[in-house]
Design a protein around this motif. Sequence first.
Motif, PDB file in Angstrom:
ATOM      1  N   ARG A 101       0.823  -1.219   0.000  1.00  0.00           N
ATOM      2  CA  ARG A 101       0.000   0.000   0.000  1.00  0.00           C
ATOM      3  C   ARG A 101       0.855   1.268   0.000  1.00  0.00           C
ATOM      4  O   ARG A 101       0.546   2.242  -0.678  1.00  0.00           O
ATOM      5  N   ASP A 105       0.242   4.415  -2.466  1.00  0.00           N
ATOM      6  CA  ASP A 105      -0.139   5.703  -1.854  1.00  0.00           C
ATOM      7  C   ASP A 105       0.837   6.786  -2.333  1.00  0.00           C
ATOM      8  O   ASP A 105       0.442   7.906  -2.678  1.00  0.00           O
ATOM      9  N   TYR A 106       2.104   6.425  -2.354  1.00  0.00           N
ATOM     10  CA  TYR A 106       3.109   7.407  -2.785  1.00  0.00           C
ATOM     11  C   TYR A 106       2.945   7.740  -4.266  1.00  0.00           C
ATOM     12  O   TYR A 106       2.965   8.914  -4.658  1.00  0.00           O
ATOM     13  N   ASP A 108       0.332   7.618  -6.111  1.00  0.00           N
ATOM     14  CA  ASP A 108      -0.853   8.475  -6.296  1.00  0.00           C
ATOM     15  C   ASP A 108      -0.532   9.923  -5.907  1.00  0.00           C
ATOM     16  O   ASP A 108      -0.917  10.865  -6.606  1.00  0.00           O
ATOM     17  N   GLN A 326       7.325   9.896   0.214  1.00  0.00           N
ATOM     18  CA  GLN A 326       6.083  10.444   0.780  1.00  0.00           C
ATOM     19  C   GLN A 326       6.396  11.509   1.835  1.00  0.00           C
ATOM     20  O   GLN A 326       5.758  12.569   1.882  1.00  0.00           O
TER      21      GLN A 326
END
Length: 442
Positions: A101, A105-106, A108, A326
């Motif tokens: 994940r 997430d990064y 995106d 991130q």
Amino acid sequence: MPPAIRQILDMNAFDASRKSGPGNPLLERRLQNFGAASVLFYRSPIEMVRARGAWMVAENGKQYLDFYNNVPSVGHCHPRVVDAISDQVATLNIHTRYLTRVVDDYLDALKATLPGHLDNLLLSCTGSEANDLALRIASTWTGNRGFIVTETAYHGNTLATTDISPAALKKNPLPDHVVAIPPPSPLVFEDGVAQGFAAAMAKAVATLDRRGYGVAALICDSIFSSDGVFSDPAGFLADAVDVVRQAGGLYIADEVQPGFARTGECMWGFQRHAVRPDLVTMGKPMGNGFPMAGVAARAAHMNRFCEDVGYFNTFGGNPVAAAAGQAVLDIIREERLMENALNVGGQIVAGLNTLRASHPVITAVRGCGLFIGTDLCADGDPRRPDQSITTDVINGLKERGVLIGAAGKYGNTLKLRPPLCLTAGEANIFLNALEDTLGQTR
Ligand SMILES: Cc1ncc(COP(=O)(O)O)c(C=O)c1O
């Protein structure tokens, strides 16, 4: 006699052949270990032991304000990046053949900073790998093999990226499939930078056609850092990109240097020119020192490339890299580093222009945000680049506790790239040190 052209790795480099006196044992070990490939800064290299924010600390306790290094862009050893890396490396560190994940997430979050037409992202470990891949995607898509670069460009250290890096070549001319054009400099094109640069592009396209390669892509660093930092007038790149597109080539924006908010107005350097790159490559500040880089591409281009070959990068885009990346994005946003780059960068440019009034050796001040170039020339004549004064100033600043580099074809441009967290007070420390150094330089 025309001024000597400088190779990028030679700028401000320690010259082992001129060392004298009792040796520094660590320096001797380094020279033994790296051999001829050793590149160290300064007439007398510095041993560093730690760093924080905009400051580095040497083994003898001396503190240096870092105006050189645009990798730890959110500040050296930023605690949030350190924590993100440590937590993730203690939890899970694998390659991208499993779902994780943290990686998506990064991706995106990173995609949200890029233009919407760039649907795919591929992560690697170095800017060189990212550019190498971008060149291959461009060649596959266009069926052409020719590339256009600027005259003092640096794009990496692989076989293909060395071929397109005039600044890295010491002896051999550029290979036949690469054409270099002059930098977008007012010294070359006077008031017509956009038109002149586009005309030079058209000539390069014609040369590649004549040689039978066609044009696969124009690749340029959006702030032209190794050429000497060229940012103005905003928008000048657009006409040149049109020329390349009309010839069937792609436009690769190399954001390894200006990306991640350094230019102060936008996240990416190309945005200053209102152009839509086909491929964007990034690296250096992306992980604030954690080795990570990447390519953003249109899905159609990536699909076509992957029909021919597979691409896998063992370490690229692993969860630890994603955690570091991130943290960098979060810090830029939450600590308002883009605004800071604009404000403190503006303060430095204003300070440099004030110094210019009393020090004719400064013949130009350019740049945006915290990416600034300052030319130093003999007798205040912009056509007499003076690399020896520049080297003296760089070493004089070092004595006064400021680290800075050089750029440009003749190595006479001071290249300023402090961390984006630089404060107004730290900017003044630099300006005072420069004034003092210039006062002592012939
Ligand atoms: C504009 C530009 N592109 C690409 C690279 C290559 O990046 P790396 O050293 O991470 O391979 C560099 C490195 O200095 C660079 O300045």
